[in-house]
Design a protein around this motif. Structure first.
Motif, mmCIF file in Angstrom:
data_model
loop_
_atom_site.group_PDB
_atom_site.id
_atom_site.type_symbol
_atom_site.label_atom_id
_atom_site.label_comp_id
_atom_site.label_asym_id
_atom_site.label_seq_id
_atom_site.Cartn_x
_atom_site.Cartn_y
_atom_site.Cartn_z
ATOM 1 N N ASP A 31 0.823 -1.203 0.000
ATOM 2 C CA ASP A 31 0.000 0.000 0.000
ATOM 3 C C ASP A 31 0.860 1.257 0.000
ATOM 4 O O ASP A 31 1.619 1.500 0.928
ATOM 5 N N VAL A 33 1.567 5.111 0.465
ATOM 6 C CA VAL A 33 0.990 6.140 1.343
ATOM 7 C C VAL A 33 1.509 7.546 1.032
ATOM 8 O O VAL A 33 0.983 8.526 1.528
ATOM 9 N N PHE A 34 2.546 7.633 0.218
ATOM 10 C CA PHE A 34 3.102 8.954 -0.092
ATOM 11 C C PHE A 34 3.948 8.859 -1.347
ATOM 12 O O PHE A 34 4.696 7.908 -1.543
ATOM 13 N N VAL A 35 3.783 9.866 -2.209
ATOM 14 C CA VAL A 35 4.617 9.945 -3.409
ATOM 15 C C VAL A 35 5.237 11.336 -3.460
ATOM 16 O O VAL A 35 4.526 12.338 -3.361
ATOM 17 N N GLU A 36 6.550 11.378 -3.568
ATOM 18 C CA GLU A 36 7.243 12.658 -3.708
ATOM 19 C C GLU A 36 7.630 12.837 -5.163
ATOM 20 O O GLU A 36 8.456 12.105 -5.690
ATOM 21 N N GLU A 54 6.657 5.960 -1.029
ATOM 22 C CA GLU A 54 6.653 5.390 0.326
ATOM 23 C C GLU A 54 5.446 4.479 0.447
ATOM 24 O O GLU A 54 4.309 4.910 0.253
ATOM 25 N N SER A 55 5.700 3.221 0.782
ATOM 26 C CA SER A 55 4.587 2.319 1.058
ATOM 27 C C SER A 55 4.546 2.093 2.560
ATOM 28 O O SER A 55 5.395 2.611 3.285
ATOM 29 N N VAL A 56 3.545 1.336 3.033
ATOM 30 C CA VAL A 56 3.506 1.031 4.465
ATOM 31 C C VAL A 56 4.768 0.288 4.890
ATOM 32 O O VAL A 56 5.129 0.307 6.044
ATOM 33 N N MET B 39 -1.818 -2.829 5.078
ATOM 34 C CA MET B 39 -2.823 -1.827 5.441
ATOM 35 C C MET B 39 -4.148 -2.497 5.795
ATOM 36 O O MET B 39 -4.755 -2.195 6.820
ATOM 37 N N ARG B 293 2.737 14.428 4.504
ATOM 38 C CA ARG B 293 2.365 13.030 4.289
ATOM 39 C C ARG B 293 3.591 12.117 4.245
ATOM 40 O O ARG B 293 3.453 10.898 4.222
ATOM 41 N N ALA B 294 4.773 12.706 4.205
ATOM 42 C CA ALA B 294 5.984 11.887 4.056
ATOM 43 C C ALA B 294 6.333 11.200 5.367
ATOM 44 O O ALA B 294 6.534 11.876 6.378
ATOM 45 N N PRO B 295 6.389 9.864 5.382
ATOM 46 C CA PRO B 295 6.803 9.166 6.602
ATOM 47 C C PRO B 295 8.247 9.506 6.964
ATOM 48 O O PRO B 295 9.067 9.757 6.089
ATOM 49 N N ARG B 297 11.195 7.655 8.797
ATOM 50 C CA ARG B 297 11.469 6.288 9.242
ATOM 51 C C ARG B 297 12.648 6.232 10.194
ATOM 52 O O ARG B 297 13.354 7.228 10.395
ATOM 53 N N PHE B 320 3.849 4.781 8.549
ATOM 54 C CA PHE B 320 2.522 5.324 8.304
ATOM 55 C C PHE B 320 1.538 4.566 9.179
ATOM 56 O O PHE B 320 1.590 3.344 9.269
ATOM 57 N N ARG B 348 15.705 12.743 3.343
ATOM 58 C CA ARG B 348 16.366 12.865 2.035
ATOM 59 C C ARG B 348 16.883 14.282 1.793
ATOM 60 O O ARG B 348 16.712 14.861 0.728
ATOM 61 N N LYS B 350 15.912 17.079 3.142
ATOM 62 C CA LYS B 350 14.982 18.181 3.408
ATOM 63 C C LYS B 350 14.581 18.157 4.879
ATOM 64 O O LYS B 350 14.279 17.093 5.415
#
Lengths: 120, 368
Positions: A31, A33-36, A54-56, B39, B293-295, B297, B320, B348, B350
């Motif tokens: 899944d 969850v985020f695309v840059e 970024e996936s889970v 998920m 929205r960026a995880p 980690r 997430f 990365r 930023k």
């Protein structure tokens, strides 16, 4: 449609190359969850990491398939990253790349070759 | 898929039949997800009941009379643990760091411990060096049934399980098989952890899975569930260089083991740990909500500002949160950092802002 070893698909749209990831890649990622996305008008070199997905589970990169300029990005992915799982081969394209010579696409795999590559 | 040295779970065939994808973890080939995906499995567990195979974890029995010897290894009130009750704890080292975390239950005949898979050999050696009669329990699978419908599902097959409350431990009969059950888990939900003989595990798991409310859940969702619940993962949020006080786990150190208590100290690293409780640890654990929205980690460095040169901390777990619907992280930061300060994670290259927040990220469902 052409394919890279990094599980990207490349579709010719006029003089632009539309780039996305394959069904196989989307399934492997899980899944999203985020695309840059990159900035429009960015000059990229083949092999540059230009999109982060970024996936889970983890983060992974999309590499520029060719030298060129980013002329359009798919803003729909900002609001709905899950589109990558829902329609990876269609609506979930990432960016459109303007290259000097679209014939460079010929170096990439055909669908059959890609299927062999993933052992499908 | 499985390397030569990888151990397989007794239920490996069942997992494969259920569509599991396997990954190596702590020396075992473990199901990381099933067809539903991380998920979907996470959300299922928060709404229904998820069945986890945690048979890789170490199960250990200490004989009656081991309380004082165990208290010399853990800062936990073991002597005050009543029959049929369980407590969370950790083995500490001389520096006040954590060697492993574990569950300790008072059961007929002694103390039943459950320790992490990656640490179990070292834990058992550590126990044996200090306690007589340490018995490793081989040949018993360990399953966890977690979620708001776990009680309803488990009581279909074991009615007495409904009378247990959070952190109770009991031995209950299922078709003539003795199950060792605790009402606990690693998801923030109500639920149970159930130890059973290997030979019965397949039939018992299938009996639970026959219930429409129960789905198999892999390691992937186990991690996102525990992180939303603010539960530390040993090896990431706690390790030999991180004290339990820094990791936000001082609550588990009973009053009797603290300064001024009847059995104060007497465990490895007591001076450091008790001083950190009385005064302040150098670092503190904090929950972070990244603004975007960026995880962020594990390993992402944390800064006090967008241009500060030196980090004030690091993310120890991040990802997430499917129920939260947003990224979340645990970080270990300089304890002097104001609690209302906006912090910046270096993602990365930023500097992205993140807000400190109370834990857990999602409300717990424990039946106390």
């Amino acid at each position: 449609m052409k394919y890279t070893e990094d599980h990207e698909w490349l579709r010719l749209d006029g003089d632009l190359i539309v780039v996305g990831i394959t069904d196989h890649a989307a399934t492997q990622l899980g899944d999203v969850v985020f695309v840059e996305l990159p900035e429009i008008e960015t000059q990229v070199a083949k092999g540059d990491e230009i999109v982060v997905i970024e996936s889970v589970k983890a983060a992974s990169d999309i590499l520029a398939p060719l030298d060129g300029e980013i002329v359009e990005v798919n803003d729909a992915l900002d609001a709905n990253p899950a589109l990558v799982n829902e329609d990876p081969m269609g609506d979930a394209w990432f960016f459109k790349l303007k290259v000097d010579d679209v014939r460079a696409l010929d170096d990439y795999m055909t669908e059959d070759e890609y299927k062999d590559h993933i052992g499908d | 898929m499985a390397g030569d040295d990888l151990k397989t779970l007794v239920l490996a065939d069942l997992h494969a039949e259920l569509g599991a994808k396997f990954v190596p973890f702590a020396g075992y080939s473990m199901p990381v997800q099933y067809a539903r995906g991380v998920m979907g499995e996470h959300l299922w567990t928060r709404e229904n009941a998820g069945l986890f195979d945690v048979s890789h974890m170490g199960q250990v029995m200490l004989p009656d009379g081991s309380d004082a010897a165990l208290e010399a290894l853990v800062p936990i009130d073991v002597m005050g643990l009543a029959e049929g009750r369980q407590r969370y704890g950790f083995f500490t080292n001389e520096q006040g760091g954590v060697l492993d975390d574990l569950m300790i239950a008072r059961v007929p005949g002694g103390l039943f411990l459950v320790v992490n898979a990656a640490c179990k050999d070292a834990d058992i050696a550590h126990l044996r060096a200090h306690i007589n009669g340490v018995e490793t329990i081989e040949g018993r699978a360990l399953l966890a049934l977690q979620g708001p419908k776990a009680e309803a599902a488990l009581t279909q097959v074991i009615p007495e399980a409904g009378q247990m409350r959070f952190m109770d431990s009991a031995r209950l009969d299922w078709n003539g098989v003795e199950l060792w059950i605790s009402r606990s888990g690693y998801t923030g939900e109500d639920g149970y952890e159930i130890s059973m003989p290997d030979a019965e595990a397949d039939a018992f798991a299938r009996a639970l899975l026959a219930d429409d409310r129960v789905e198999p859940i892999g390691l992937g969702a186990r991690d996102s569930l525990r992180l939303e619940a603010g539960l530390p993962l040993y090896g990431q949020d706690m390790d030999p260089s991180i004290s339990p006080v820094e990791a936000g786990q001082a609550w588990a150190i009973g009053k009797v083991r603290r300064a001024g208590g009847g059995r104060a100290g007497g465990f490895p690293g007591a001076d450091t740990i008790l001083d950190q409780i009385s005064n302040k640890p150098p670092r503190r654990r904090v929950g972070l909500l990244p603004d975007g929205r960026a995880p962020m980690r594990a390993g992402v460095e944390i800064f006090a500002s967008e241009d500060a040169a030196t980090p004030i901390g690091v993310i120890t777990s991040g990802g997430f949160g499917p129920t939260l619907g947003a990224p979340m992280a645990l970080a270990l930061i300089d304890a002097a950092t104001p609690t209302d300060a906006v912090l910046y994670g270096d993602v990365r290259g930023k500097r992205l802002p993140a807000t400190q927040t109370k834990l857990p990220f999602t409300p717990p469902g424990y039946k106390r």
